[in-house]
Design a protein around this motif. Sequence first.
Motif, short mmCIF file in Angstrom:
data_model
loop_
_atom_site.label_atom_id
_atom_site.label_comp_id
_atom_site.label_asym_id
_atom_site.label_seq_id
_atom_site.Cartn_x
_atom_site.Cartn_y
_atom_site.Cartn_z
N GLY A 104 52.25 57.03 -13.00
CA GLY A 104 51.86 58.32 -12.42
C GLY A 104 50.35 58.44 -12.33
O GLY A 104 49.80 58.82 -11.28
N ALA A 105 49.67 58.08 -13.42
CA ALA A 105 48.21 58.12 -13.41
C ALA A 105 47.66 57.18 -12.34
O ALA A 105 46.74 57.53 -11.59
CB ALA A 105 47.68 57.74 -14.78
N LEU A 106 48.28 56.00 -12.26
CA LEU A 106 47.82 55.01 -11.27
C LEU A 106 47.94 55.57 -9.85
O LEU A 106 47.01 55.45 -9.05
CB LEU A 106 48.66 53.73 -11.41
N TYR A 107 49.06 56.18 -9.55
CA TYR A 107 49.26 56.70 -8.20
C TYR A 107 48.31 57.86 -7.92
O TYR A 107 47.80 58.01 -6.82
CB TYR A 107 50.72 57.13 -8.00
N ALA A 108 48.08 58.69 -8.96
CA ALA A 108 47.14 59.79 -8.77
C ALA A 108 45.74 59.23 -8.49
O ALA A 108 45.02 59.72 -7.63
CB ALA A 108 47.13 60.68 -10.01
N LEU A 109 45.37 58.18 -9.23
CA LEU A 109 44.07 57.56 -9.03
C LEU A 109 43.99 56.88 -7.66
O LEU A 109 42.92 56.77 -7.07
CB LEU A 109 43.80 56.53 -10.13
N GLY A 110 45.14 56.40 -7.16
CA GLY A 110 45.16 55.81 -5.83
C GLY A 110 45.11 56.89 -4.75
O GLY A 110 44.54 56.69 -3.68
N PHE A 111 45.67 58.03 -5.07
CA PHE A 111 45.68 59.14 -4.11
C PHE A 111 44.26 59.62 -3.82
O PHE A 111 43.89 59.85 -2.66
CB PHE A 111 46.53 60.29 -4.68
N LEU A 143 31.58 65.82 -13.08
CA LEU A 143 32.79 65.03 -13.15
C LEU A 143 32.97 64.27 -11.84
O LEU A 143 32.70 64.82 -10.77
CB LEU A 143 34.00 65.95 -13.35
N PRO A 144 33.43 63.02 -11.91
CA PRO A 144 33.68 62.29 -10.66
C PRO A 144 34.74 63.02 -9.83
O PRO A 144 35.73 63.50 -10.38
CB PRO A 144 34.21 60.94 -11.14
N VAL A 145 34.50 63.11 -8.53
CA VAL A 145 35.43 63.83 -7.67
C VAL A 145 36.81 63.19 -7.69
O VAL A 145 37.83 63.86 -7.72
CB VAL A 145 34.88 63.87 -6.23
N GLY A 146 36.82 61.84 -7.70
CA GLY A 146 38.09 61.13 -7.70
C GLY A 146 38.95 61.54 -8.89
O GLY A 146 40.14 61.81 -8.76
N PHE A 147 38.31 61.62 -10.06
CA PHE A 147 39.03 61.99 -11.27
C PHE A 147 39.61 63.40 -11.13
O PHE A 147 40.77 63.65 -11.44
CB PHE A 147 38.08 61.91 -12.47
N LEU A 148 38.77 64.30 -10.61
CA LEU A 148 39.23 65.68 -10.45
C LEU A 148 40.43 65.77 -9.51
O LEU A 148 41.42 66.43 -9.80
CB LEU A 148 38.09 66.54 -9.89
N LEU A 149 40.32 65.05 -8.38
CA LEU A 149 41.42 65.08 -7.41
C LEU A 149 42.71 64.55 -8.03
O LEU A 149 43.78 65.13 -7.86
CB LEU A 149 41.06 64.22 -6.20
#
Lengths: 482, 217
Positions: A104-111, A143-149
Motif C-alpha cells: 500500500g505504501a509502495l503504491y501510494a509512493l508511486g501515485f 515536507l516533500p510534496v510526494g510524501f504528503l500526496l
Amino acid sequence: MDGSNRSPNAELGLLDATMIGMGAMIGAGIFVLTGLAAEIAGPAAILVFTLNGVVTAFTGLSYAELAASIPKSGGGYAFVREIFDDLPSFLMGWMLWFAYMIAGALYALGFAPNFLELLHVYGFVAPPDAVDALAIPVVDIALPVGFLLAFVAVLALVALNAVSTAASGSAETVFTIIKVGILVVFVGFGLASPMFSEAEFQPLFAEGAGPAAILPAMGLTFIAFEGYDLITTVTEEVENPRENIPKAIFLSLIATVIVYLAVVAVAVGTLGAQGLAEAGEAGIATAATEFMPTGLPIIQNGGALIVFGAVFSTLTALNAVVIASSRVAFSMGREGQLLPSFGQLHHRYGTPFVAILASAVVMLGSVALPTQSAGNMSSLFFLLSFIVVNVAVIRLRRERPNMNRPYEMPFYPAPPLIGIALNLLLTGVLVVYLVRTDPLALGLSAGWILLGGVAYFLLDRVRTPAEEGAETGIDMGPEAER
Amino acid sequence: MTGSRDVIIAGGGRVGFETAALLADHGHDVTIIERDERIVDEIADEWVATVIEGDATDPGIIEQAGIERADVIAALTGETGLNLGVCLAASELSPEIRTVARIERATGQEYTRFVDAVVFPEHAGARVAADEIIGRDMQTLADVTSTLDIMLVRVTEGAPAAGKQLSKVRFPAGALVVSDDDGNRVARSDTTLTAGRRYVIAVEPEVADEVMNLMQG
C-alpha cells in the motif's frame, strides 16, 4: 464475511476473477517498478519481469490446488491456517498482512510522482523534480510534496473503506479493462514511434553489473506478481470456483506476463534503460510523454492518457491492498490470532473497522520510506509467504491424502519444491542485496517479525484465561439455534 | 472470542450437507467426511466445506479432518450405530470435543449417555410438514420460507452490537430484528441489544454471517 457480501447477487465469472488478479498485478507494479528495475538491471529489465513470471507460476500452481480444495475466501493465510499449527500460521498471516500494508505504501509512493506529472502535463505545477518540498508555515518545516500526496492518498482510501463497503464492489473488471486498454495504447504508439525503430537493447545488462544484476531486480519487482493471492480472497463470490479459480490464476498470470513484456520492451526501447532509470517511479509516464502524439482534442497531450493510467492504476491498486490487508487482519482476528476486535465488523459501518485502522497506521508510517525500500520489503514478505504456501501444499498432501482435491497440480511434488527453491534463492539474493544497499529495509523487516513474535506470546497470555470462558460459551450453541 | 466454531460433519448426504451449508453461511468453519466419491464431487461443486474422502469410523480419516482443532463433531449419516461409533471414536481422540449424533428413532434420547446431543431430523421435518398441512397462519420458529431464516440469537458479551440501541446499529440489508429481548415485544428503534438476552431475527442467508458477527462477535 465482509462488505462485498452485501450485494448477494454479485456472482463473479471467470472473466471477473481473471480481471481481479490482473488488476492487482498490472496495477501499480508496472508503472512504479519498471524504472527501478531498469536502474538495477539495465535493458535486461525485460528479462526480469519475464523470469519473475516463471518463478511465480510454480507458486501459482500451489495456490490453484489449495484454492480449489479449501473453500475459504481468506487467501494464503486461510490455506496455511488450515494445516499449520498456531505459531506458523500466525507468522504467515503476520507476514502477509505486512506485505500488503507495505505494498500500500509502495503504491501510494508511486501515485505521488505520477500525479505530479499529470498536473505538470497540464501546466498546473512545475516539472516534478522542481517541486521538492512544501513549506508548512505553522510547524515551520518543509515536507516533500510526494510524501504528503502519498500520505493523503492512503488517508483518503482508508477513510473510504473504513466507513463504507462500496469501494470493494466488483467494479474491478471495468478498472482492469481501462488499465490494460491504456497500456495497449502505450505499446501501440511506442512500437510505431521512430524512437523505437532505433531502439538500443545492447548491452543487455547494466554496465559493470552483468547478468547477476537481474536477481536483485527480480527481488525488487517480485511484488508485481502478488495478484493471485487477491483472486483467492474472493473465491466465495466466484461461480463454479473449483474450475474457475485455477483457470483464473493461470490466465491472469499469462496475460500479465505478456502485458509486462510488451510494456517494458517499449519503455526500454523508446526511453532507453538510462532514461527509464532516471525517471524512477514515473518511468512509464515519462516514456509516454516522449512519443505520444500531442495536440489531441480535450486531453491535448497523448502522453497525459498514459500518465492518467499510472495515476488511476496506482490508486486502484492502493484501494485493493487497503482491502486485502484489512481482510488478512480480519481473518486473523476471526481465528483468534489477533485481538478479537480485529475480527469484528463495526456496528455502524459494517466494515472490519479495527482491522482497517490498524493497517492504516502501518501504511501511513511506511509512506515515509523511500519507494525502493517499500518495494524491497513488500517483495521480501511476499516471497516468504509464498514459500510457506508451497510448504502448505506438500504438508496437506502428506497429512491429508484423502482430502478431496478438485484440482491437482501436474508433476507433484516438483512444482512446489521448485517454487520453494526459487523463492528461497530470490529471498537470499534480496537479503544480501539489502545488507549492501538498504539496511533500513532489512532492519525494519526483521523488526516486524520480532514484533510478531512478541505479539504472539502476549496474545497467548491474554487468550489462555479467556479461552476457558469461551468453552462455557459453547453450550449456548444449540439453544441459540432452537 | 469469536462466535465461529470449527465443525466436523461425518456424512455429506442430505442432512449432513444441508447442515454444513447452513453452518458455513453463518460463518463457521466446516469440514465434511464422506465416503461416496459421487457425493464428494457434488459437495465440492457447492463450495461450502473442505471434504475428506473416506470412512468416518477410520481414526486416520477423522484425524485428517482436523479433529485436534475442532470444537464439535456431528455424525449425520443415516445409520445410528455408525454415528455413535464416530462420536465415540472422536471423543477418544479429542476428549474435549462436543459430539452430536443423528438418530433414527424418537426413543434415541438415552444415547445422550454417550454423546453430548442427539438430533432426529425426521421429527423436525415432520413438524414443519405438519404445520404446512394444517396451514395455520403462524409457523414454528424454523425454516419457514424457502430461504429466509427466522432465528433466536443470543447477544454475546463484547460483540459489536452488544449494549447498543437498535437505531445505532446498522444491520445489512436483508436482516431484521423482530422481537424485543426474550421475545416479549416487537423490537423498536429504542430497543437495546443487551448481552445475554435473546432476540428473534429474520435474516437472508447471504447476510447471516454478518449478522452473527455483529451479535456474537
